[in-house]
Design an enzyme around this catalytic site. Structure first.
Site, PDB file in Angstrom:
ATOM      1  N   GLU A 521       1.172  -1.169  -0.085  1.00 57.26           N
ATOM      2  CA  GLU A 521      -0.077  -0.457  -0.198  1.00 57.26           C
ATOM      3  C   GLU A 521       1.033   1.450  -0.012  1.00 57.26           C
ATOM      4  OE1 GLU A 521      -2.210   0.549   2.910  1.00 57.26           O
ATOM      5  OE2 GLU A 521      -1.067  -0.474   4.693  1.00 57.26           O
ATOM      6  N   GLU A 530       4.905   8.599  -3.584  1.00 56.68           N
ATOM      7  CA  GLU A 530       5.193   8.059  -2.141  1.00 56.68           C
ATOM      8  C   GLU A 530       6.605   7.569  -2.747  1.00 56.68           C
ATOM      9  OE1 GLU A 530       2.081   7.669   0.388  1.00 56.68           O
ATOM     10  OE2 GLU A 530       2.052   9.554   0.386  1.00 56.68           O
TER      11      GLU A 530
END
Length: 791
Positions: A521, A530
């Protein structure tokens, strides 16, 4: 439930607002009262001064060499205000009879003097909120050009009082709707003919739904998005199209003004608002800073002339039938019709001394409940947050906890894992374990929610699994071990390492095995911001090259241009202490924004006569969906040849090429991206930045695809109520004005130098004229390299 703060405004308030009057208004249920700063006596003295000046100079052509008249300082008889505790609870109103945008320099000069006197005195008295009449746009083309001098006057006023909040009164729709016969004492009536080249009658027939917004945009731009400058928006009887409503929704609203003429009368004789009005008010009341409501000319404060009359608080307890929306389109009765109304209705209206206020309180009590996203994001609306640095920072437990509150994401992950396991057995794929169990590795496992879901998915699918939890955060590693002892029954192998350094499951013979399903995730608000691509590339060497599955298997970044004046004002304020604020992509729960490019747009009737003669009932328009386009995509696992070339470049060998275009050896250049997208903008507006979203396919198999989305066009269908990710905002330092039927072209880059990843972006505006595409303007090339995401 949202709290409605309601103000009472009379355009010609007969009595000064004393402490007793304020208390009487509070007893009636009002929260605030408006008060004029100056008196009719002052108005008369200004008119006398104007008349004397005009008589002294005759009716000949203006003589610019002669001095213009000067207004003397205020005297006690000129103003009802005094410094007192009640001044802070009073909304001051500047004189509506001045014309700061007048084309006549004499009228403009007098108006500026009156305005400055009033603003300075209001600030002296401790007044906080001042309502200012907006510029008049219907006195001819030259008067419209006077908006610039109006804007300059507002900028000066903001410097006169450091705490004053100025609220510019402006109509929501076409300015012709606000045209009324001017008061005989209005200075605009005294503008000399030589300065009025265009008659008012010619101007008011032109329908321009964005004229008042255009004027407001110039005013706040001249004032550099001052956060003490807000809008006092007047709702017309018939709301303009939803595109115009959305534009005003995105502006810094402080007051929603509802004149008595905007109320309808239902079959029971009760004052109500149409359904579109109700929905718009409800939408505005959910803003992080909800506006106040101002009821305009709905009658005097009950009992104001009888100090012995004790009023009860206006409860507004109306039955749903009485307060039902006037969808029948009934209008306010004429005096003749009112006289013919049944007597019982007249008695009913007399029973409630504040019927308009009672209805507003009824709306307050019957606001729809907040959605899941609204409850979760309370206080975070339009709040700017820097994106996470997951590879360089060890997150706190509270950060993980926020993610784990999502009611959708982990259910969808569990579905994806279970579906992958069922497909695995049905397709009779070989596994990477010696006992036939499917090997699952949750990389970047945090506090372990995906590990729990993987175990649950194996039980649901009836498939044996071996689970590994890989996490670099030493603090989370402690919690994972405790979960394994207390919750997972020792079924999980917990590994503390950066996933890119992990060699795979340790086998009994000391070698390292492979993983069948890689679960992560790592996605950010723009999918890849990210470093999900870099992390999954780095751990792909442990994945079974023949049957290995990555969950997620792909993701796409999406974007659209937006107007976000309140966020831009916040950034302007921050820029004084942070020179890189406009080069930073921010994670933000976007709320008070407007989409500049939508999938449909309706300007409505072509002239005001069509609006006036329309017999159609007020209808509720669905919100316009934005045009959201794909910037780029990533897929996992990556093709082995791509990673082989990346490894060849790493280290700077001669066979690895000449190095990266932006630094480094170029080992990560396969994750560089560029996109150019074009958006059609039907209505005029201002682009303050780019909103970014993402969609991801967790798993696509025989039973269909399991997908997540933050894209406002598809999120309801794919992952309704998901709260783990807010959108991302790429701001513009200099906003770009967008005329009607223009195009916005967004260029976006994802760059890397093998040590960090950053974004670069710019926006250009084009208009097609005579078959040629003409560039109207372009933003700077913004770059987040200084604060990019470290690898």
């Amino acid at each position: 439930m949202p709290m409605f703060y309601v103000a009472h405004h009379e355009t010609k308030r007969p009595l000064p607002v004393t402490e007793q009057v304020l208390q009487q208004a509070r007893d009636c249920g009002y929260d605030m009262l408006t008060a004029p700063i100056t008196t009719p006596h002052f108005h008369a003295s200004v008119l006398t001064l104007l008349t004397a000046y005009s008589q002294a100079h005759g009716e000949g052509p203006p003589n610019d060499d002669l001095p213009l008249p000067l207004i003397p300082a205020l005297r006690p008889v000129d103003t009802p205000l005094t410094p007192s505790d009640s001044a802070a609870q009073t909304v001051a109103v500047t004189s509506p009879w001045i014309d700061l945008a007048s084309p006549d320099p004499l009228i403009a000069h007098l108006s500026r003097q009156v305005f400055n006197l009033e603003i300075a005195y209001a600030a002296f008295c401790g007044v906080i909120n001042v309502v200012v009449q907006g510029p008049r746009l219907y006195n001819g083309a030259k008067s419209s050009g006077g908006v610039s001098q109006y804007a300059r006057a507002i900028k000066e006023a903001l410097s006169l009082g450091g705490y004053l909040q100025l609220h510019i009164t402006t109509p929501m729709g076409d300015v012709s709707e606000s045209v009324i016969e001017e008061d005989m004492g209005n200075l605009a009536r005294f503008a000399r003919d030589e300065y009025n080249h265009t008659s008012r009658s010619q101007q008011i027939t032109r329908l321009d739904l964005f004229a008042s917004w255009d004027a407001w945009n110039l005013i706040r731009s001249v004032c550099r998005y001052n956060q003490r400058l807000c809008v006092s928006l007047t709702l017309p009887r018939r709301l303009p199209p939803i595109a115009v409503q959305s534009r005003w929704y995105s502006e810094p609203l402080r007051f929603i003004c509802i004149p008595s003429s905007s109320f309808l009368v239902n079959a029971r004789g009760s004052f109500v608002l149409s359904k579109p009005h109700q929905l718009y008010i409800s939408r505005c009341m959910r803003l992080r800073t909800a506006p106040w409501i101002m009821l305009v000319d709905v009658g005097p404060i009950p009992g104001i002339n009888d100090p012995d009359l004790i009023m009860q608080y206006s409860s507004g307890h109306l039955s749903p039938g009485v307060a039902a929306d006037a969808s029948s389109g009934s209008r306010s009765p004429t005096p003749a019709e009112s006289a013919q109304m049944p007597r019982n209705q007249s008695r009913k209206s007399k029973a409630d001394p504040t019927p308009h206020l009672s209805y507003i309180r009824y709306l307050q009590r019957n606001q729809p409940p907040k959605t899941t996203i609204e409850r979760f994001g309370g206080g975070f609306q339009d709040y700017l947050q820097a994106p996470l640095q997951p590879l360089t920072d060890n997150l706190e437990s509270i950060t993980y906890e926020v993610f784990e509150k999502d009611p959708v994401k982990y259910d969808w992950y569990e579905r994806a894992i279970a579906q992958a396991l069922r497909d695995w057995t049905e397709q009779e794929k070989s596994t990477s374990s010696a006992n036939g169990a499917v090997v699952i590795a949750v990389v970047g496992s945090g506090r372990g929610p995906l590990v729990t879901r993987a175990i649950q998915a194996s039980q649901d699918a009836g498939v044996q699994v071996e689970v590994y939890a890989v996490e670099k955060n030493p603090n989370a590693y402690v919690l994972l071990q405790r979960h394994n002892e207390e919750d997972w029954g020792g079924l999980v192998t917990v590994v503390k390492t950066d996933m890119r350094a992990w060699k795979g499951p340790l086998l009994p013979d000391g070698t390292h095995g492979r993983v069948d399903i890689l679960v992560s995730e790592l996605l950010g608000s723009f999918a890849d911001n990210e470093l999900s691509p870099e992390c999954l590339d780095g751990v792909q060497h442990v994945l079974n090259p023949e049957h290995g599955i990555s969950i997620p298997t792909s993701y796409t970044a999406h974007l659209t241009p937006i107007s976000a004046p309140r966020i831009h004002a916040d950034l302007v304020n921050r820029s004084s202490s942070d020179s890189h604020v406009f080069d930073t992509p921010f994670v933000v729960m976007l709320q008070q924004i407007d989409y500049l490019s939508t999938q449909e747009f309706d300007y409505g009737p072509s002239d005001t006569s069509a609006v006036a003669s329309s017999k159609q009932q007020p209808k509720v328009e669905a919100p316009l969906l934005p045009d959201v386009q794909i910037a780029w995509a990533f897929k996992h696992p990556c093709h082995p040849s791509v990673l082989a070339q990346s490894n060849l470049r790493r280290g700077g060998s001669a066979s690895g090429g000449g190095g990266g275009a932006t630094g480094g050896d170029g080992a990560n250049e396969h994750n560089v991206r560029f996109s150019s997208t074009i958006f059609q903008c039907a209505g005029r507006g201002v682009c303050h930045g780019i909103a970014g979203f993402f969609e991801t396919v967790l798993y696509a198999g025989a039973e269909g695809s399991v997908e997540l989305s933050t894209n406002p066009v598809t999120m309801e269908e794919k992952s309704k109520d998901m709260i783990s990710w807010f959108p991302i905002l790429f701001p513009l330092k200099t906003p770009i004005y967008v005329p009607e039927h223009a195009e916005l072209e967004i260029s976006m880059w994802r760059q890397t130098d093998d040590r960090k990843v950053w974004y670069e972006w710019m926006v250009e505006a084009f208009l097609t004229l005579s078959g040629s595409r003409v560039r109207l303007g372009a933003s700077e090339l913004h770059s987040s390299r200084m604060n990019g995401c470290l690898m």
